[in-house]
Scaffold this active site. Structure first.
Site, mmCIF file in Angstrom:
data_model
loop_
_atom_site.group_PDB
_atom_site.id
_atom_site.type_symbol
_atom_site.label_atom_id
_atom_site.label_comp_id
_atom_site.label_asym_id
_atom_site.label_seq_id
_atom_site.Cartn_x
_atom_site.Cartn_y
_atom_site.Cartn_z
ATOM 1 N N GLU A 125 45.919 46.249 107.716
ATOM 2 C CA GLU A 125 46.034 44.848 108.158
ATOM 3 C C GLU A 125 45.119 43.934 107.333
ATOM 4 O O GLU A 125 45.512 42.835 106.934
ATOM 5 C CB GLU A 125 45.692 44.735 109.639
ATOM 6 C CG GLU A 125 46.730 45.389 110.531
ATOM 7 C CD GLU A 125 46.243 45.496 111.957
ATOM 8 O OE1 GLU A 125 46.223 44.480 112.649
ATOM 9 O OE2 GLU A 125 45.851 46.608 112.370
ATOM 10 N N LYS A 139 43.826 52.689 122.057
ATOM 11 C CA LYS A 139 44.259 52.121 120.776
ATOM 12 C C LYS A 139 43.659 52.814 119.556
ATOM 13 O O LYS A 139 42.501 53.204 119.560
ATOM 14 C CB LYS A 139 43.910 50.627 120.710
ATOM 15 C CG LYS A 139 44.734 49.730 121.611
ATOM 16 C CD LYS A 139 46.239 49.779 121.306
ATOM 17 C CE LYS A 139 46.585 49.067 120.024
ATOM 18 N NZ LYS A 139 46.405 47.618 120.120
ATOM 19 N N HIS A 196 66.741 44.706 105.392
ATOM 20 C CA HIS A 196 66.654 43.782 106.548
ATOM 21 C C HIS A 196 65.917 44.444 107.719
ATOM 22 O O HIS A 196 66.159 44.094 108.870
ATOM 23 C CB HIS A 196 68.043 43.325 107.014
ATOM 24 C CG HIS A 196 68.925 42.855 105.904
ATOM 25 N ND1 HIS A 196 69.004 41.540 105.510
ATOM 26 C CD2 HIS A 196 69.758 43.547 105.066
ATOM 27 C CE1 HIS A 196 69.869 41.428 104.498
ATOM 28 N NE2 HIS A 196 70.320 42.643 104.206
ATOM 29 N N SER A 228 39.980 49.749 119.914
ATOM 30 C CA SER A 228 39.965 48.454 120.585
ATOM 31 C C SER A 228 38.759 48.400 121.506
ATOM 32 O O SER A 228 38.364 49.415 122.089
ATOM 33 C CB SER A 228 41.251 48.277 121.384
ATOM 34 O OG SER A 228 41.051 47.343 122.427
#
Ligand code: ARG
Length: 471
Positions: free
Chosen positions: A304, A297, A164, A291
């Site tokens: 992804e 970043k 979970h 970024s």
């Protein structure tokens, strides 16, 4: 439709029956050469075997057969060198190659004897997929190796295991990585199983109902390697099924979709691990992106994109199933739509496997952060219940007693391992003065001895196992 469209030159498939070629927009709508050209190698392979078989049964003379083989060989060389002129008015890869061959070698006009594009395309896709599966299995193995190698570089690192997405129990980081090695092993087995049903020769089925000519299907199958482990030819047994069957494409797409889902789950883990919140791993700069606005970043884009691309691989499977579900027997032009889905699944999964493997090879485990996370004594609450079981308490009662200890620790804002013996004993007299030993993480990991558990010895043994079996 009122738009005027001029007819395109008549392709080979329309000779005789038609007064004109198809309207240009019809040709543009129905062509597949823009994507099926990549079957060329296998189309030529199939045609060479077809020519040899036709020579064997006396339809081609030796001389004609040699001329065809030479012609096909030259065409293959031109295609490989990028010098071949593909013509969209010739519809597909099969017509392009045959038309060019016949233009150069008159006997080429005999090559299509007893053959239809329906069994030809089924053959080409099977041949293509056979190679593709072999290549894909190598990529899967490579990713397994990367996982095992990362695990082997950090065999003693312990992290919290999650259910979970809540901290559950301690596991070796290696155990977590090896879970993916197991998944990928099943993926390899599924691909091998799929290959068994791909590797059956449909040629000789004609358009739908075979041929009146004495085709030697066994010979073609043997020439193309459609054989079982004892070298016996493997042939499709029903011509109608053979020309309309795309089960093997669906099976491949399904196995590919499951690989994509496995990679997507691994990506999700990698993304979490690389976050500041987890910081279990660090990915090398060259395998991350920045970024355009936020200078600090460092994004895990490979993971992804891999997670995102699983969507199209799943979509391809659904497209293929939908494509097939309403088709009456036998070949229908709808089936031409299978190729882009098939190619896309194969290409996407292969590139995801390759990039994920490279990403892992360029990642390091941040031991200190892992250790800090794994030192949460709550992870050993179940071990504490097991301790009570060893003292003779039924598990359900032990579960309840440890729950009470956890509540007490929470109320007193103290870590579980700082609860005093007195406090432990206020909850159950089964707690004795050895209770704090439960929180020794190294000991706790040694205690996990059952097969498949993340025990110290078991994980090392499994690492050695994979090291040995992954060539
Ligand atoms: N290009 C077609 C396909 O991919 C094969 C051609 C069969 N066409 C036909 N009209 N029978 O399925």
């Amino acid at each position: 439709m009122t738009r005027k469209s001029s007819p395109s030159p008549s392709p080979v498939s329309r000779s005789g029956r038609f007064a004109s070629g198809p309207a240009a927009e019809v040709a543009a709508f129905s062509e597949s050469i823009s994507f099926d050209w990549r079957l060329w190698r296998h189309d030529i392979l199939g045609s060479c075997a077809q020519a040899r078989m036709l020579a064997k049964i006396g339809i081609l003379s030796r001389r004609e057969c040699s001329a065809i083989l030479r012609g096909l060989e030259l065409i293959a060389r031109e295609i490989a060198a990028g010098r071949f002129q593909w013509k969209s008015e010739l519809e597909d890869v099969h017509m392009n190659i045959e038309a060019e061959l016949t233009r150069r070698v008159p006997a080429g006009a005999k090559l299509h004897t007893g053959r239809s594009r329906n069994d030809q395309v089924a053959l080409d896709v099977r041949l293509w997929l056979r190679d593709e599966i072999s290549a894909l299995v190598i990529e899967i193995k490579q990713l397994q190796r990367s996982l095992v190698s990362l695990a082997s570089r950090h065999p003693t690192v312990i992290i919290p295991g999650y259910t979970h997405l809540q901290r559950a129990q301690p596991v070796f980081f290696a155990h977590h990585l090896l879970a993916y090695v197991e998944m990928l092993q099943r993926d390899r087995e599924r691909m091998a199983d799929c290959l068994g049903r791909v590797n059956i020769c449909p040629l000789g089925s004609g358009a739908i109902a075979g041929s009146t000519l004495p085709l030697d299907r066994e010979e073609i199958a043997r020439l193309l390697g459609f054989v079982d482990s004892r070298g016996r030819p493997r042939l499709t047994q029903n011509s109608m099924d053979a020309v309309s069957d795309r089960d093997f494409v669906v099976e491949f797409a399904a196995a590919a979709a499951l690989i994509a889902v496995h990679l997507s789950r691994l990506s999700e883990d990698v993304i979490l691990w690389a976050s500041t919140e987890f910081s279990f791993i660090s990915i090398a700069d060259s395998y991350t992106t920045g970024s355009s606005l936020m200078p600090q970043k460092k994004n895990p884009d490979i993971a992804e994109l891999t997670r995102g691309k699983s969507g199209r691989v799943i979509g391809n499977l659904v497209s293929l199933l939908t494509l097939l579900k309403g088709l009456p027997m036998t070949y229908n032009r709808d089936l031409q739509e299978d190729k882009e889905r098939l190619f896309d699944s194969a290409d996407t999964v292969r590139s995801c496997l390759r990039l994920m493997s490279a990403l892992l090879d360029h990642s390091t485990v941040l031991d200190a952060r892992c250790r800090a996370a794994a030192s949460d004594p709550l992870l050993l609450a179940t071990d504490l219940a097991d301790y009570l079981v060893r003292k003779g308490m039924p598990f359900r009662k032990a579960h309840h007693a440890v729950g009470a200890v956890v509540a007490l620790a929470e109320k007193n804002r103290q870590p579980l391992n700082r609860v005093s013996l007195l406090e432990f004993q206020s909850i159950s007299s089964f707690f004795a003065k050895d209770v704090h030993q439960v929180f020794d993480l190294d000991r706790a990991m040694l205690r996990r001895t059952a097969t498949g558990s993340p025990g110290t010895r078991g994980v090392l043994a499994r690492l050695r196992y994979w090291d040995r079996v992954l060539p």
